[in-house]
Design a protein around this motif. Structure first.
Motif, PDB file in Angstrom:
ATOM      1  N   ARG A   1       0.856  -1.175   0.000  1.00 46.22           N
ATOM      2  CA  ARG A   1       0.000   0.000   0.000  1.00 46.22           C
ATOM      3  C   ARG A   1       0.901   1.237   0.000  1.00 46.22           C
ATOM      4  NH1 ARG A   1      -5.242   1.278   2.504  1.00 46.22           N
ATOM      5  NH2 ARG A   1      -5.613  -0.929   2.763  1.00 46.22           N
ATOM      6  N   ALA A   2       0.514   2.235  -0.838  1.00 46.52           N
ATOM      7  CA  ALA A   2       1.317   3.461  -0.865  1.00 46.52           C
ATOM      8  C   ALA A   2       1.261   4.120   0.499  1.00 46.52           C
ATOM      9  CB  ALA A   2       0.789   4.406  -1.935  1.00 46.52           C
ATOM     10  N   LYS A   3       2.366   4.656   0.927  1.00 53.04           N
ATOM     11  CA  LYS A   3       2.418   5.295   2.232  1.00 53.04           C
ATOM     12  C   LYS A   3       1.610   6.587   2.205  1.00 53.04           C
ATOM     13  CE  LYS A   3       5.629   7.128   5.570  1.00 53.04           C
ATOM     14  NZ  LYS A   3       6.899   7.849   5.654  1.00 53.04           N
ATOM     15  N   VAL A   4       0.697   6.752   3.186  1.00 45.79           N
ATOM     16  CA  VAL A   4      -0.078   7.990   3.260  1.00 45.79           C
ATOM     17  C   VAL A   4       0.646   8.947   4.181  1.00 45.79           C
ATOM     18  CG1 VAL A   4      -2.268   9.020   3.890  1.00 45.79           C
ATOM     19  CG2 VAL A   4      -2.210   6.727   2.905  1.00 45.79           C
ATOM     20  N   ARG A   5       0.987  10.129   3.634  1.00 50.18           N
ATOM     21  CA  ARG A   5       1.706  11.089   4.473  1.00 50.18           C
ATOM     22  C   ARG A   5       0.697  11.937   5.245  1.00 50.18           C
ATOM     23  NH1 ARG A   5       4.523   9.894   0.217  1.00 50.18           N
ATOM     24  NH2 ARG A   5       6.765   9.563   0.405  1.00 50.18           N
ATOM     25  N   PRO A   6       1.006  12.248   6.525  1.00 50.69           N
ATOM     26  CA  PRO A   6       0.032  12.966   7.359  1.00 50.69           C
ATOM     27  C   PRO A   6      -0.370  14.320   6.762  1.00 50.69           C
ATOM     28  CG  PRO A   6       2.089  12.547   8.567  1.00 50.69           C
ATOM     29  CD  PRO A   6       2.228  11.874   7.260  1.00 50.69           C
ATOM     30  N   GLY A   7       0.596  15.041   6.174  1.00 50.47           N
ATOM     31  CA  GLY A   7       0.289  16.350   5.590  1.00 50.47           C
ATOM     32  C   GLY A   7      -0.781  16.230   4.528  1.00 50.47           C
ATOM     33  N   ASP A   8      -0.607  15.248   3.615  1.00 50.49           N
ATOM     34  CA  ASP A   8      -1.583  15.032   2.543  1.00 50.49           C
ATOM     35  C   ASP A   8      -2.945  14.717   3.119  1.00 50.49           C
ATOM     36  OD1 ASP A   8       0.016  15.515   0.478  1.00 50.49           O
ATOM     37  OD2 ASP A   8       0.455  13.427  -0.016  1.00 50.49           O
ATOM     38  N   ARG A   9      -2.953  13.808   4.124  1.00 47.52           N
ATOM     39  CA  ARG A   9      -4.217  13.372   4.682  1.00 47.52           C
ATOM     40  C   ARG A   9      -4.938  14.526   5.361  1.00 47.52           C
ATOM     41  NH1 ARG A   9      -2.866   9.404   8.764  1.00 47.52           N
ATOM     42  NH2 ARG A   9      -2.783  11.290  10.034  1.00 47.52           N
ATOM     43  N   ASN A  10      -4.190  15.318   6.162  1.00 42.36           N
ATOM     44  CA  ASN A  10      -4.820  16.436   6.866  1.00 42.36           C
ATOM     45  C   ASN A  10      -5.370  17.465   5.898  1.00 42.36           C
ATOM     46  OD1 ASN A  10      -3.994  15.123   9.116  1.00 42.36           O
ATOM     47  ND2 ASN A  10      -2.256  16.503   9.541  1.00 42.36           N
ATOM     48  N   PHE A  11      -4.562  17.740   4.871  1.00 45.00           N
ATOM     49  CA  PHE A  11      -5.007  18.750   3.920  1.00 45.00           C
ATOM     50  C   PHE A  11      -6.268  18.283   3.200  1.00 45.00           C
ATOM     51  CE2 PHE A  11      -4.872  20.909  -0.221  1.00 45.00           C
ATOM     52  CZ  PHE A  11      -4.906  22.208   0.244  1.00 45.00           C
ATOM     53  N   SER A  12      -6.259  17.008   2.822  1.00 44.87           N
ATOM     54  CA  SER A  12      -7.417  16.453   2.130  1.00 44.87           C
ATOM     55  C   SER A  12      -8.667  16.558   3.001  1.00 44.87           C
ATOM     56  CB  SER A  12      -7.117  14.997   1.753  1.00 44.87           C
ATOM     57  OG  SER A  12      -8.293  14.240   1.750  1.00 44.87           O
ATOM     58  N   TRP A  13      -8.503  16.257   4.293  1.00 43.99           N
ATOM     59  CA  TRP A  13      -9.650  16.357   5.207  1.00 43.99           C
ATOM     60  C   TRP A  13     -10.111  17.796   5.382  1.00 43.99           C
ATOM     61  CZ3 TRP A  13     -13.132  13.060   6.366  1.00 43.99           C
ATOM     62  CH2 TRP A  13     -12.823  11.685   6.319  1.00 43.99           C
ATOM     63  N   ALA A  14      -9.144  18.711   5.469  1.00 46.12           N
ATOM     64  CA  ALA A  14      -9.490  20.120   5.688  1.00 46.12           C
ATOM     65  C   ALA A  14     -10.290  20.658   4.507  1.00 46.12           C
ATOM     66  CB  ALA A  14      -8.219  20.945   5.881  1.00 46.12           C
ATOM     67  N   THR A  15      -9.833  20.336   3.286  1.00 43.27           N
ATOM     68  CA  THR A  15     -10.559  20.839   2.117  1.00 43.27           C
ATOM     69  C   THR A  15     -11.932  20.203   2.034  1.00 43.27           C
ATOM     70  OG1 THR A  15      -9.464  19.153   0.806  1.00 43.27           O
ATOM     71  CG2 THR A  15      -8.540  21.383   0.713  1.00 43.27           C
ATOM     72  N   ARG A  16     -12.001  18.902   2.346  1.00 34.24           N
ATOM     73  CA  ARG A  16     -13.306  18.232   2.297  1.00 34.24           C
ATOM     74  C   ARG A  16     -14.273  18.845   3.310  1.00 34.24           C
ATOM     75  NH1 ARG A  16     -12.743  11.889   2.123  1.00 34.24           N
ATOM     76  NH2 ARG A  16     -11.117  12.624   0.722  1.00 34.24           N
ATOM     77  N   ALA A  17     -13.744  19.136   4.501  1.00 34.65           N
ATOM     78  CA  ALA A  17     -14.589  19.730   5.544  1.00 34.65           C
ATOM     79  C   ALA A  17     -15.117  21.086   5.089  1.00 34.65           C
ATOM     80  CB  ALA A  17     -13.794  19.879   6.835  1.00 34.65           C
ATOM     81  N   ALA A  18     -14.233  21.883   4.453  1.00 37.36           N
ATOM     82  CA  ALA A  18     -14.662  23.202   3.993  1.00 37.36           C
ATOM     83  C   ALA A  18     -15.768  23.055   2.955  1.00 37.36           C
ATOM     84  CB  ALA A  18     -13.467  23.957   3.399  1.00 37.36           C
ATOM     85  N   GLY A  19     -15.583  22.101   2.039  1.00 38.13           N
ATOM     86  CA  GLY A  19     -16.591  21.874   1.006  1.00 38.13           C
ATOM     87  C   GLY A  19     -17.922  21.456   1.594  1.00 38.13           C
ATOM     88  N   VAL A  20     -17.867  20.523   2.564  1.00 38.82           N
ATOM     89  CA  VAL A  20     -19.104  20.030   3.174  1.00 38.82           C
ATOM     90  C   VAL A  20     -19.798  21.143   3.954  1.00 38.82           C
ATOM     91  CG1 VAL A  20     -19.990  18.464   4.944  1.00 38.82           C
ATOM     92  CG2 VAL A  20     -18.351  17.637   3.246  1.00 38.82           C
ATOM     93  N   LEU A  21     -18.985  22.000   4.610  1.00 42.43           N
ATOM     94  CA  LEU A  21     -19.542  23.081   5.413  1.00 42.43           C
ATOM     95  C   LEU A  21     -20.439  23.988   4.562  1.00 42.43           C
ATOM     96  CD1 LEU A  21     -19.364  24.210   8.307  1.00 42.43           C
ATOM     97  CD2 LEU A  21     -17.673  25.835   7.465  1.00 42.43           C
ATOM     98  N   ILE A  22     -19.946  24.303   3.346  1.00 42.52           N
ATOM     99  CA  ILE A  22     -20.725  25.158   2.435  1.00 42.52           C
ATOM    100  C   ILE A  22     -22.094  24.523   2.191  1.00 42.52           C
ATOM    101  CG2 ILE A  22     -20.916  25.924   0.040  1.00 42.52           C
ATOM    102  CD1 ILE A  22     -19.016  27.615   1.388  1.00 42.52           C
ATOM    103  N   LEU A  23     -22.069  23.233   1.894  1.00 45.72           N
ATOM    104  CA  LEU A  23     -23.329  22.546   1.594  1.00 45.72           C
ATOM    105  C   LEU A  23     -24.264  22.576   2.795  1.00 45.72           C
ATOM    106  CD1 LEU A  23     -22.157  19.447  -0.461  1.00 45.72           C
ATOM    107  CD2 LEU A  23     -23.263  21.535  -1.261  1.00 45.72           C
ATOM    108  N   ILE A  24     -23.688  22.384   3.998  1.00 48.29           N
ATOM    109  CA  ILE A  24     -24.522  22.381   5.208  1.00 48.29           C
ATOM    110  C   ILE A  24     -25.171  23.745   5.405  1.00 48.29           C
ATOM    111  CG2 ILE A  24     -24.435  22.287   7.738  1.00 48.29           C
ATOM    112  CD1 ILE A  24     -22.312  20.100   7.437  1.00 48.29           C
ATOM    113  N   VAL A  25     -24.387  24.815   5.239  1.00 46.04           N
ATOM    114  CA  VAL A  25     -24.925  26.166   5.417  1.00 46.04           C
ATOM    115  C   VAL A  25     -26.051  26.414   4.413  1.00 46.04           C
ATOM    116  CG1 VAL A  25     -24.403  28.619   5.188  1.00 46.04           C
ATOM    117  CG2 VAL A  25     -22.816  27.124   6.407  1.00 46.04           C
ATOM    118  N   LEU A  26     -25.766  26.053   3.152  1.00 44.67           N
ATOM    119  CA  LEU A  26     -26.761  26.293   2.109  1.00 44.67           C
ATOM    120  C   LEU A  26     -28.044  25.520   2.411  1.00 44.67           C
ATOM    121  CD1 LEU A  26     -26.901  27.789  -0.632  1.00 44.67           C
ATOM    122  CD2 LEU A  26     -26.487  25.582  -1.706  1.00 44.67           C
TER     123      LEU A  26
END
Lengths: 317, 259
Positions: A17-42
């Motif tokens: 399995r490709a090694k998942v780096r913490p920076g990549d994972r955190n950033f991916s989660w942060a962007t996803r959270a921001a995207g979901v937040l918009i939808l929740i507000v709307l």
């Protein structure tokens, strides 16, 4: 698009399995959270509007302002909203196009920067200030023009007289809105025009195009989707603009005439009536807000559809 | 249709910076003239003065004379737009108009010259130009699709079709193959050999083999150092430049000793 991290055929023994780096994972989660937040507000706003609006739809028509039910109440407001925004667009779009082209292709560089800055500054003026300017300066000064329109073009219902003595009409509100949306459309148009590839501009020039022909051949077609987006953003602002319209327009019942007082927009109606509303009146205003929400949504979808229709020719590929 | 170009004492400036100095040369009609030289030596800058495209960059200017069959392109009464209609250009990277169909791309120059043209006439021009650019067989069934849907080599041939549709006197090509693969390059080189029957062709190239293959005459440009102006070192028949050049610098360059 999803990609599987698992290889299609697992090698025997240890799965790799490709090694998942913490920076990549955190950033991916942060962007996803921001995207979901918009939808929740709307979704939250939409849910609130629908829930609060339902009583107005179900109410006895006699209880609604005007006494003939919600739709009889709201359609003149819808008309006023669309007309005010439409007047603003008709005035602002050609003007913004001209300013943007002047800045991007005609003005000397130093002047272009200054002019761009001034146009951006227009966007920084609060709408209440525009409202004051509209009442105090614009309305008295355009009154004569509206009277002229009523006298000479009065046979057209839109300019039917008598013209308002204060000048606080739909036309005036439309002009104020035009000035307000001008910087948005100009800024976006200027940016897309500046991004026209030099390659395409030189292609036109090398064929013997004059500067205007080059703009028509290369710059305008390339900037068309961006220009439409800019116009739609401006339209969105014009549809929802509250304070300036509430201040400038001398509101009243529905009339075809744009040069006499009367009519109102949804946003201004809510702002003016909400503080003193209670019970079903509040629900009615919220329902009107829901209608505005739907109109704005429809305008945006229309814009996207227009832009997407000729995607293959957009120059993005 | 094809005309000769005589350049005398041409200096090209970007602002105060002298980019190309003192070029004097003759470009024969119905022949291929290649400009070679190291990067930054002013070949591209110079070729852009031949159709007055250099001056569209703010702050640039040109001194000297460029005569097209005796008519000075930099004369006071000459409109650069008219010059560019007589002298076509093909660029380093294929640049068909992405917002136009293949057909409209070919007709773009014609529409500038005279807006009214019968459809049958326009069809003839499209077919003749695309045949002239060896693109007709690949393009005839997709004339209404966007030009950006073609491969790089096809796009470059579309640009050549667009340039020859207006039947220019001269065709300038600024490294027309440097963004293309070898097979597309071969197609363009074959096309240049055919076009030479009717057009005066000037081509800038980084590829010395290409210059040797396609050109009749070769001009070698060089630069003494950074910040120095580019100069025309020598110009002669291509075979002579590549076998027995008059200047040491030319010999060093074509034999791969520098550049």
């Amino acid at each position: 698009m999803t990609t599987s991290t698992e290889p299609a055929t697992k090698p025997p023994g240890r799965p790799r399995r490709a090694k998942v780096r913490p920076g990549d994972r955190n950033f991916s989660w942060a962007t996803r959270a921001a995207g979901v937040l918009i939808l929740i507000v709307l979704a939250g706003v939409a849910a609130f509007l629908v829930r609060e609006a339902i009583p107005a739809f179900r109410a006895d028509p006699a209880e609604i302002d005007g006494g003939e039910g919600f739709f009889a109440y709201v359609w003149p407001l819808v008309f006023g909203t669309l007309v005010a925004a439409f007047i603003a667009l008709i005035i602002a779009t050609p003007l913004a196009l001209g300013i943007a082209l002047f800045i991007s292709h005609y003005a000397p560089r130093r002047m272009a920067q200054g002019l761009g800055y001034v146009v951006d500054l227009l966007a920084a003026i609060p709408s209440v200030v525009y409202g004051l300017w509209g009442i105090q300066w614009l309305a008295p000064n355009v009154r004569g023009t509206w009277e002229w329109l009523a006298d000479n073009l009065g046979f057209i219902p839109l300019f039917a007289g008598p013209a308002s003595a204060t000048g606080r009409t739909m036309m005036t509100a439309g002009v104020v809105l035009a000035v307000m949306i001008l910087p948005i459309i100009t800024a976006i148009a200027r940016e897309v025009f500046l991004q026209t590839p030099t390659l395409h501009q030189e292609a036109a020039l090398a064929l013997g195009a004059t500067r205007w022909e080059m703009i028509r051949m290369a710059v305008l077609p390339f900037g068309r989707p961006g220009l439409i987006s800019g116009v739609m953003l401006g339209l969105g602002r014009a549809l929802g603009e509250t304070m300036a319209v509430a201040m400038v327009l001398s509101t009243g019942g529905f009339t075809w005439s744009m040069v006499s007082s009367g009519n109102n927009t949804i946003a201004a109606e809510i702002a003016l009536d909400f503080p003193e509303s209670a019970g079903i009146e509040t629900n009615t205003l919220i329902a009107a807000g829901l209608v505005l929400f739907v109109i704005t949504l429809a305008v945006n979808m229309l814009a996207r559809w227009i832009v997407a229709r000729r995607e293959a020719f957009s120059g993005a590929n | 249709m094809s005309k000769r170009i005589d350049v005398s004492d041409l200096n090209v400036y970007y602002g105060d910076f002298l980019a190309v100095e003192g070029v004097t040369m003759a470009v024969e009609a119905r022949s291929v003239t290649a400009f070679i030289g190291p990067s930054g030596c002013g070949k591209s800058t110079f070729i852009r003065t031949l159709n007055r495209l250099h001056e569209v960059v703010p702050g640039t200017r040109v001194e000297g004379k460029v005569l097209l069959d005796g008519q000075d392109l930099y004369g006071p009464a000459v409109d650069p737009v008219v010059v560019r209609r007589q002298i076509g250009m093909v660029f380093q990277r294929p640049n068909p108009f992405p917002t136009m169909s293949l057909r409209d791309n070919v007709l773009a120059g014609i529409k500038l010259n005279n807006s009214r043209m019968r459809k049958s006439e326009a069809d003839d021009v499209v077919e003749r130009s695309l045949r002239g650019a060896n693109l007709w067989n690949e393009a005839k069934d997709r004339l209404d699709t966007p030009g950006s849907g073609l491969s790089g080599g096809q796009q470059q041939r579309l640009c050549i079709a667009r340039a020859i549709a207006v039947e220019p006197d001269v065709l300038l090509m600024d490294e027309p193959c440097s963004a293309l693969d070898p097979i597309s390059t071969l197609a363009i080189e074959d096309l240049i050999a055919e076009l030479k029957e009717n057009y005066t062709i000037v081509i800038v190239t980084h590829n010395m083999q290409q210059a040797a293959r396609v050109s009749d005459r070769t001009a070698f440009f060089n630069i003494a150092g950074t910040g120095q102006p580019g100069k025309l070192i020598e110009m002669d028949d291509t075979t002579k430049i590549f076998t027995n050049p008059g200047e040491k610098a030319t010999e060093d360059y074509v034999s791969g000793r520098f550049g």
